[in-house]
Scaffold this motif. Structure first.
Motif, PDB file in Angstrom:
ATOM      1  N   ALA A 101       0.827  -1.208   0.000  1.00 25.99           N
ATOM      2  CA  ALA A 101       0.000   0.000   0.000  1.00 25.99           C
ATOM      3  C   ALA A 101       0.860   1.255   0.000  1.00 25.99           C
ATOM      4  O   ALA A 101       0.599   2.208  -0.750  1.00 25.99           O
ATOM      5  N   VAL A 102       1.905   1.277   0.822  1.00 30.89           N
ATOM      6  CA  VAL A 102       2.746   2.469   0.906  1.00 30.89           C
ATOM      7  C   VAL A 102       3.509   2.693  -0.395  1.00 30.89           C
ATOM      8  O   VAL A 102       3.546   3.815  -0.933  1.00 30.89           O
ATOM      9  N   VAL A 103       4.124   1.631  -0.932  1.00 25.04           N
ATOM     10  CA  VAL A 103       4.906   1.777  -2.160  1.00 25.04           C
ATOM     11  C   VAL A 103       3.998   2.144  -3.330  1.00 25.04           C
ATOM     12  O   VAL A 103       4.282   3.068  -4.112  1.00 25.04           O
TER      13      VAL A 103
ATOM     14  N   LEU B 140       0.603   8.501  -6.256  1.00 26.32           N
ATOM     15  CA  LEU B 140       0.445   9.918  -5.936  1.00 26.32           C
ATOM     16  C   LEU B 140       1.483  10.765  -6.655  1.00 26.32           C
ATOM     17  O   LEU B 140       1.197  11.895  -7.083  1.00 26.32           O
ATOM     18  N   ARG B 141       2.709  10.237  -6.808  1.00 24.73           N
ATOM     19  CA  ARG B 141       3.738  10.988  -7.530  1.00 24.73           C
ATOM     20  C   ARG B 141       3.327  11.197  -8.993  1.00 24.73           C
ATOM     21  O   ARG B 141       3.486  12.292  -9.554  1.00 24.73           O
ATOM     22  N   ALA B 142       2.772  10.153  -9.603  1.00 23.76           N
ATOM     23  CA  ALA B 142       2.329  10.284 -10.993  1.00 23.76           C
ATOM     24  C   ALA B 142       1.183  11.272 -11.118  1.00 23.76           C
ATOM     25  O   ALA B 142       1.118  12.068 -12.071  1.00 23.76           O
TER      26      ALA B 142
ATOM     27  N   PHE C 220       0.552  13.846  -9.132  1.00 27.89           N
ATOM     28  CA  PHE C 220       1.056  15.206  -8.930  1.00 27.89           C
ATOM     29  C   PHE C 220       1.739  15.725 -10.193  1.00 27.89           C
ATOM     30  O   PHE C 220       1.600  16.897 -10.559  1.00 27.89           O
ATOM     31  N   ARG C 221       2.498  14.866 -10.852  1.00 26.63           N
ATOM     32  CA  ARG C 221       3.205  15.306 -12.056  1.00 26.63           C
ATOM     33  C   ARG C 221       2.233  15.642 -13.186  1.00 26.63           C
ATOM     34  O   ARG C 221       2.499  16.515 -13.999  1.00 26.63           O
ATOM     35  N   ARG C 222       1.110  14.949 -13.231  1.00 26.84           N
ATOM     36  CA  ARG C 222       0.114  15.221 -14.268  1.00 26.84           C
ATOM     37  C   ARG C 222      -0.856  16.315 -13.848  1.00 26.84           C
ATOM     38  O   ARG C 222      -1.735  16.687 -14.619  1.00 26.84           O
ATOM     39  N   ASN C 223      -0.705  16.815 -12.621  1.00 23.78           N
ATOM     40  CA  ASN C 223      -1.621  17.824 -12.085  1.00 23.78           C
ATOM     41  C   ASN C 223      -3.071  17.339 -12.152  1.00 23.78           C
ATOM     42  O   ASN C 223      -4.003  18.095 -12.434  1.00 23.78           O
ATOM     43  N   ALA C 224      -3.245  16.036 -11.917  1.00 23.83           N
ATOM     44  CA  ALA C 224      -4.580  15.435 -11.950  1.00 23.83           C
ATOM     45  C   ALA C 224      -5.307  15.727 -10.643  1.00 23.83           C
ATOM     46  O   ALA C 224      -4.684  15.997  -9.607  1.00 23.83           O
ATOM     47  N   PRO C 225      -6.630  15.687 -10.666  1.00 23.72           N
ATOM     48  CA  PRO C 225      -7.391  15.891  -9.425  1.00 23.72           C
ATOM     49  C   PRO C 225      -7.056  14.819  -8.396  1.00 23.72           C
ATOM     50  O   PRO C 225      -6.962  13.630  -8.723  1.00 23.72           O
ATOM     51  N   ILE C 226      -6.874  15.230  -7.156  1.00 24.94           N
ATOM     52  CA  ILE C 226      -6.543  14.300  -6.081  1.00 24.94           C
ATOM     53  C   ILE C 226      -7.072  14.861  -4.771  1.00 24.94           C
ATOM     54  O   ILE C 226      -7.060  16.084  -4.562  1.00 24.94           O
ATOM     55  N   VAL C 227      -7.533  13.992  -3.906  1.00 24.44           N
ATOM     56  CA  VAL C 227      -8.129  14.420  -2.651  1.00 24.44           C
ATOM     57  C   VAL C 227      -7.098  15.144  -1.788  1.00 24.44           C
ATOM     58  O   VAL C 227      -5.920  14.795  -1.793  1.00 24.44           O
TER      59      VAL C 227
ATOM     60  N   CYS D 266      -8.182   6.148  -8.155  1.00 22.96           N
ATOM     61  CA  CYS D 266      -6.925   5.496  -7.792  1.00 22.96           C
ATOM     62  C   CYS D 266      -6.207   6.276  -6.687  1.00 22.96           C
ATOM     63  O   CYS D 266      -5.695   5.696  -5.719  1.00 22.96           O
ATOM     64  N   GLY D 267      -6.162   7.598  -6.830  1.00 16.64           N
ATOM     65  CA  GLY D 267      -5.544   8.413  -5.795  1.00 16.64           C
ATOM     66  C   GLY D 267      -6.296   8.345  -4.482  1.00 16.64           C
ATOM     67  O   GLY D 267      -5.691   8.295  -3.402  1.00 16.64           O
ATOM     68  N   LEU D 268      -7.630   8.326  -4.556  1.00 15.83           N
ATOM     69  CA  LEU D 268      -8.440   8.240  -3.337  1.00 15.83           C
ATOM     70  C   LEU D 268      -8.209   6.907  -2.639  1.00 15.83           C
ATOM     71  O   LEU D 268      -8.093   6.856  -1.401  1.00 15.83           O
ATOM     72  N   ALA D 269      -8.132   5.813  -3.406  1.00 11.58           N
ATOM     73  CA  ALA D 269      -7.853   4.504  -2.818  1.00 11.58           C
ATOM     74  C   ALA D 269      -6.472   4.480  -2.169  1.00 11.58           C
ATOM     75  O   ALA D 269      -6.285   3.890  -1.094  1.00 11.58           O
ATOM     76  N   ALA D 270      -5.496   5.125  -2.799  1.00 11.62           N
ATOM     77  CA  ALA D 270      -4.146   5.170  -2.236  1.00 11.62           C
ATOM     78  C   ALA D 270      -4.129   5.934  -0.909  1.00 11.62           C
ATOM     79  O   ALA D 270      -3.497   5.501   0.067  1.00 11.62           O
TER      80      ALA D 270
END
Length: 343
Positions: A168-170, A176-178, A180-187, A275-279
């Protein structure tokens, strides 16, 4: 005709009075029936608790061990060796039950002179395959015959939890890094104008914190819940009912969050956001379920709640609406949807 109208006019008050009387009579009858149906005549059974010694031992065993006679298990070990004769008799003949066999508790006995384990349990697969085994050798190799207990048993395995925590952490870090680089929506960071994703992460964090707290301060109640699970929060003690309520809240809020995300974002952005929310939820579960065992989880949870609400109120919630298309806008200026300028 005029005479008939006069008669009806004079009878109107009487009809109204009759209607009111009928309503009150019906209400009184209903209340009387309710009280009558709740009446329970006391049964005169002075020997209701005149139990035999064997029954008293069974109740005492169930209270301390949380299972008793006729309880069903499923074998999860490769095999279990059962002694056919009672442990105080010789010689020892044995039979085996294998993985997936369903067994039932037939009897139990205590041998104080046994230095390994004084509690012996007799289990049976059928009329032929049955025998005795020490409780210490039985319980780690079986699980209750119900899906909820088996789910708890699966996710309570230490090695599996460590593996899931690492994955989960890895995985969350790379995901999340991907994003952020794409400036995609994330919680929490580049969020949508909806409270549901933030509320879902807070609910997961609260459930993980409460789960670890129950493990520390009320392990016996959790063990009893493991043997006798229920998804009804109102039939459980308060702390367990609160935990099950949080589990139901995760399901309900999660469904609402998915619907809100799909409504505001395109299909590709919806997949990335989920995917970001699940992470983030995975990180919350691992972080708070482990840190609470060392008491620092409570401080982290309070800080996380303050951070999540601050981010939603200050950076996420849209305060303006486009005057041209009606879309929500975080600030005045050019509308990101239609391009209109709003002063």
């Amino acid at each position: 005709m005029e005479v008939m109208q006069t008669i009806l006019h004079r009878l109107a008050p009487l009809a109204q009075l009759a209607k009111e009387f009928a309503g009150r009579a019906f209400l009184s009858l209903l209340v009387a029936m309710l009280f009558a149906s709740c009446y329970n005549q006391e049964s005169h059974t002075p020997d209701a608790w005149d139990l035999t010694k064997r029954q008293v031992d069974s109740i005492s065993f169930s209270t301390t061990h949380h299972y008793s006679q006729n309880y069903n298990f499923v074998v999860k070990a490769d095999s279990l060796r059962l002694v056919c004769q009672p442990p105080d008799e010789l010689p020892f003949d044995s039979v085996a039950v294998t993985r997936g066999n369903r067994i039932v508790v037939a009897d139990f006995m205590t041998m104080p002179e046994d230095t390994i384990d004084s509690v012996w349990v007799k289990v049976a697969r059928d009329q032929i395959t049955q025998g005795w085994i020490r409780e210490r050798g039985l319980l780690p190799n079986v699980e209750p015959d119900n899906s909820i207990s088996q789910f708890i048993d699966t996710f309570s395995d230490v090695h599996l939890l460590l593996f899931l925590a690492l994955v989960a952490v890895v995985g969350a870090a790379y995901g999340l890094r991907a994003l952020f680089r794409r400036n995609a929506p994330i919680v929490h960071f580049h969020d949508i104008d909806s409270l549901y994703p933030t509320l879902l992460t807070l609910t997961v964090a609260a459930a993980a914190t409460l789960y670890a707290s129950i493990q520390m301060f009320a392990p016996e109640s959790w063990r009893h819940f493991y043997y006798h699970p229920s998804l009804n929060p109102f039939s459980l003690p308060f702390h367990l009912g609160l935990f099950i309520s949080l589990v139901w809240a995760i399901v309900i809020v999660g469904m609402a969050a998915v619907d809100e995300i799909a409504r505001q974002l395109s299909l590709s952005d919806t997949v990335l956001y989920l995917c970001g929310l699940a992470a983030v939820c995975a990180i919350d579960y691992v972080l708070f379920s482990i840190s609470t065992l060392y008491y620092i989880g409570y401080l982290l949870f309070a800080a996380y709640v303050a951070f999540a609400l601050w981010r939603y109120l200050r950076a996420t919630r849209c305060k303006f609406v486009c005057g041209n298309c009606g879309a929500k806008m975080p600030s005045k200026g050019v509308c990101p949807h239609c391009g209109a300028f709003n002063e």
